[in-house]
Design a protein around this motif. Structure first.
Motif, PDB file in Angstrom:
ATOM      1  N   SER A  69       0.824  -1.204   0.000  1.00 13.50           N
ATOM      2  CA  SER A  69       0.000   0.000   0.000  1.00 13.50           C
ATOM      3  C   SER A  69       0.864   1.263   0.000  1.00 13.50           C
ATOM      4  CB  SER A  69      -0.921  -0.014   1.223  1.00 13.50           C
ATOM      5  OG  SER A  69      -1.532   1.231   1.416  1.00 13.50           O
ATOM      6  N   LEU A  70       1.886   1.286   0.840  1.00 17.56           N
ATOM      7  CA  LEU A  70       2.759   2.460   0.916  1.00 17.56           C
ATOM      8  C   LEU A  70       3.569   2.634  -0.368  1.00 17.56           C
ATOM      9  CD1 LEU A  70       4.103   2.178   4.572  1.00 17.56           C
ATOM     10  CD2 LEU A  70       2.433   3.816   3.683  1.00 17.56           C
ATOM     11  N   LEU A  71       4.172   1.560  -0.827  1.00 22.02           N
ATOM     12  CA  LEU A  71       4.999   1.643  -2.035  1.00 22.02           C
ATOM     13  C   LEU A  71       4.166   2.073  -3.235  1.00 22.02           C
ATOM     14  CD1 LEU A  71       7.674   1.233  -3.555  1.00 22.02           C
ATOM     15  CD2 LEU A  71       7.016  -1.175  -3.836  1.00 22.02           C
ATOM     16  N   ARG A  72       3.061   1.382  -3.474  1.00 20.07           N
ATOM     17  CA  ARG A  72       2.218   1.698  -4.637  1.00 20.07           C
ATOM     18  C   ARG A  72       1.563   3.068  -4.492  1.00 20.07           C
ATOM     19  NH1 ARG A  72       1.081  -2.837  -8.252  1.00 20.07           N
ATOM     20  NH2 ARG A  72       2.870  -4.191  -7.888  1.00 20.07           N
ATOM     21  N   GLY A  73       1.118   3.393  -3.277  1.00 18.44           N
ATOM     22  CA  GLY A  73       0.466   4.675  -3.061  1.00 18.44           C
ATOM     23  C   GLY A  73       1.409   5.849  -3.226  1.00 18.44           C
ATOM     24  N   ALA A  74       2.601   5.752  -2.631  1.00 15.48           N
ATOM     25  CA  ALA A  74       3.566   6.857  -2.702  1.00 15.48           C
ATOM     26  C   ALA A  74       4.097   7.062  -4.119  1.00 15.48           C
ATOM     27  CB  ALA A  74       4.716   6.613  -1.735  1.00 15.48           C
ATOM     28  N   THR A  75       4.317   5.962  -4.837  1.00 13.22           N
ATOM     29  CA  THR A  75       4.843   6.102  -6.197  1.00 13.22           C
ATOM     30  C   THR A  75       3.736   6.430  -7.197  1.00 13.22           C
ATOM     31  OG1 THR A  75       4.703   3.709  -6.566  1.00 13.22           O
ATOM     32  CG2 THR A  75       6.809   4.579  -5.775  1.00 13.22           C
ATOM     33  N   GLY A  76       2.568   5.873  -6.979  1.00 18.40           N
ATOM     34  CA  GLY A  76       1.463   6.070  -7.920  1.00 18.40           C
ATOM     35  C   GLY A  76       0.861   7.460  -7.889  1.00 18.40           C
ATOM     36  N   ARG A  82       3.603  15.430  -3.892  1.00 15.02           N
ATOM     37  CA  ARG A  82       4.568  16.541  -3.930  1.00 15.02           C
ATOM     38  C   ARG A  82       3.842  17.880  -3.910  1.00 15.02           C
ATOM     39  NH1 ARG A  82       6.899  13.481  -8.220  1.00 15.02           N
ATOM     40  NH2 ARG A  82       8.568  12.205  -7.402  1.00 15.02           N
ATOM     41  N   ASP A  83       2.736  17.960  -4.645  1.00 15.71           N
ATOM     42  CA  ASP A  83       1.955  19.202  -4.644  1.00 15.71           C
ATOM     43  C   ASP A  83       1.484  19.561  -3.240  1.00 15.71           C
ATOM     44  OD1 ASP A  83       2.256  19.454  -7.388  1.00 15.71           O
ATOM     45  OD2 ASP A  83       0.250  18.669  -7.865  1.00 15.71           O
ATOM     46  N   CYS A  84       1.238  18.557  -2.412  1.00 15.01           N
ATOM     47  CA  CYS A  84       0.794  18.794  -1.034  1.00 15.01           C
ATOM     48  C   CYS A  84       1.910  19.357  -0.164  1.00 15.01           C
ATOM     49  CB  CYS A  84       0.301  17.494  -0.396  1.00 15.01           C
ATOM     50  SG  CYS A  84      -1.228  16.862  -1.062  1.00 15.01           S
ATOM     51  N   PHE A  85       3.125  18.793  -0.295  1.00 18.67           N
ATOM     52  CA  PHE A  85       4.182  19.224   0.625  1.00 18.67           C
ATOM     53  C   PHE A  85       5.153  20.255   0.069  1.00 18.67           C
ATOM     54  CE2 PHE A  85       6.061  15.011  -0.731  1.00 18.67           C
ATOM     55  CZ  PHE A  85       7.244  15.460  -1.300  1.00 18.67           C
ATOM     56  N   LEU A 104       9.195  11.854   2.762  1.00 17.78           N
ATOM     57  CA  LEU A 104       8.079  12.802   2.640  1.00 17.78           C
ATOM     58  C   LEU A 104       6.964  12.234   1.770  1.00 17.78           C
ATOM     59  CD1 LEU A 104       9.958  16.216   2.386  1.00 17.78           C
ATOM     60  CD2 LEU A 104       8.660  15.314   4.333  1.00 17.78           C
ATOM     61  N   LEU A 105       7.305  11.523   0.711  1.00 18.09           N
ATOM     62  CA  LEU A 105       6.276  10.888  -0.113  1.00 18.09           C
ATOM     63  C   LEU A 105       5.499   9.853   0.701  1.00 18.09           C
ATOM     64  CD1 LEU A 105       8.175  10.403  -3.505  1.00 18.09           C
ATOM     65  CD2 LEU A 105       6.193  11.884  -3.108  1.00 18.09           C
ATOM     66  N   LEU A 106       6.217   9.033   1.462  1.00 15.79           N
ATOM     67  CA  LEU A 106       5.555   8.016   2.281  1.00 15.79           C
ATOM     68  C   LEU A 106       4.693   8.660   3.367  1.00 15.79           C
ATOM     69  CD1 LEU A 106       8.504   5.495   2.640  1.00 15.79           C
ATOM     70  CD2 LEU A 106       6.323   5.069   1.471  1.00 15.79           C
ATOM     71  N   GLY A 107       5.238   9.656   4.049  1.00 15.40           N
ATOM     72  CA  GLY A 107       4.486  10.333   5.109  1.00 15.40           C
ATOM     73  C   GLY A 107       3.259  11.042   4.576  1.00 15.40           C
ATOM     74  N   ALA A 108       3.408  11.715   3.446  1.00 15.96           N
ATOM     75  CA  ALA A 108       2.273  12.417   2.840  1.00 15.96           C
ATOM     76  C   ALA A 108       1.196  11.420   2.420  1.00 15.96           C
ATOM     77  CB  ALA A 108       2.738  13.249   1.641  1.00 15.96           C
ATOM     78  N   HIS A 109       1.623  10.296   1.865  1.00 11.78           N
ATOM     79  CA  HIS A 109       0.651   9.265   1.477  1.00 11.78           C
ATOM     80  C   HIS A 109      -0.109   8.754   2.695  1.00 11.78           C
ATOM     81  CE1 HIS A 109      -1.254   5.822  -0.344  1.00 11.78           C
ATOM     82  NE2 HIS A 109      -0.739   5.094   0.631  1.00 11.78           N
ATOM     83  N   GLU A 110       0.616   8.441   3.762  1.00 13.70           N
ATOM     84  CA  GLU A 110      -0.061   7.934   4.967  1.00 13.70           C
ATOM     85  C   GLU A 110      -1.000   8.970   5.561  1.00 13.70           C
ATOM     86  OE1 GLU A 110       1.158   4.765   7.770  1.00 13.70           O
ATOM     87  OE2 GLU A 110       3.140   5.596   7.351  1.00 13.70           O
ATOM     88  N   LEU A 111      -0.577  10.216   5.592  1.00 13.18           N
ATOM     89  CA  LEU A 111      -1.444  11.256   6.148  1.00 13.18           C
ATOM     90  C   LEU A 111      -2.720  11.412   5.324  1.00 13.18           C
ATOM     91  CD1 LEU A 111       1.155  13.988   7.156  1.00 13.18           C
ATOM     92  CD2 LEU A 111      -0.315  12.671   8.708  1.00 13.18           C
ATOM     93  N   ARG A 112      -2.605  11.280   4.013  1.00 15.61           N
ATOM     94  CA  ARG A 112      -3.769  11.451   3.130  1.00 15.61           C
ATOM     95  C   ARG A 112      -4.677  10.245   3.078  1.00 15.61           C
ATOM     96  NH1 ARG A 112      -3.389  14.070  -2.642  1.00 15.61           N
ATOM     97  NH2 ARG A 112      -5.534  14.602  -2.177  1.00 15.61           N
TER      98      ARG A 112
END
Length: 166
Positions: A69-76, A82-85, A104-112
């Motif tokens: 979920s993290l890998l696919r979500g952060a990369t997908g 990036r626009d968020c952070f 930051l990509l992983l953290g932003a994905h989890e937060l969203r």
């Protein structure tokens, strides 16, 4: 996502189960490796995932569902994340180290998207990744960016936590 054991307790037999706190931490570490590889290699997320799964010992001790979920979500959704952070950064994204960028990509994905995970857990896990894999003060930078991002993405949760602290 599956029902998570938030206690982090090991099941009978002593080894952490695939949904324990340690299994989730290992999933985040593996996802960090994957996003890092994805950023540097340009390979697809599925190629990176296959490579990591084939090279990782004790894959059964990792929360595989969280890892994927993290890998696919952060990369997908990397551009969207990036626009968020990006507005919260003190420097351009291209000047981030690949580790900071990946965290930051992983953290932003989890937060969203992982709303069942408290924002403070997301931030603390990101800080731990930055301490373990990043530069000297990278964890402070990650903390600052994700703290501001949490306030934007989860304002009610952040305000409630601040109100409880007094």
């Amino acid at each position: 996502m599956s029902d998570m054991d938030n206690t982090g307790a090991a099941p009978e037999g002593g080894a952490p189960g695939p949904t324990s706190k340690m299994a989730r931490r290992r999933a985040r570490e593996l996802a960090l490796q994957g996003v890092y590889q994805w950023l540097l290699s340009g390979n697809s997320a599925s190629t990176v995932q296959r490579h990591l799964e084939s090279e990782t010992e004790n894959l059964d001790k990792i929360d595989r569902e969280l890892f994927v979920s993290l890998l696919r979500g952060a990369t997908g959704t990397a551009d969207e994340l990036r626009d968020c952070f990006t507005p919260l950064l003190s420097r351009p994204v291209v000047e981030l180290s690949p580790i900071e960028h990946a965290i930051l990509l992983l953290g932003a994905h989890e937060l969203r998207h992982n709303l069942e995970t408290p924002y403070r857990v997301v931030i603390n896990e990101a800080i731990e990744l930055a301490k373990g894999y990043g530069g000297t003060d990278g964890h402070k930078f990650v903390n600052g960016v994700l703290d501001k991002l949490a306030a934007r993405l989860r304002p009610e949760e952040v305000e409630a936590a601040r109100a409880r602290r007094g």
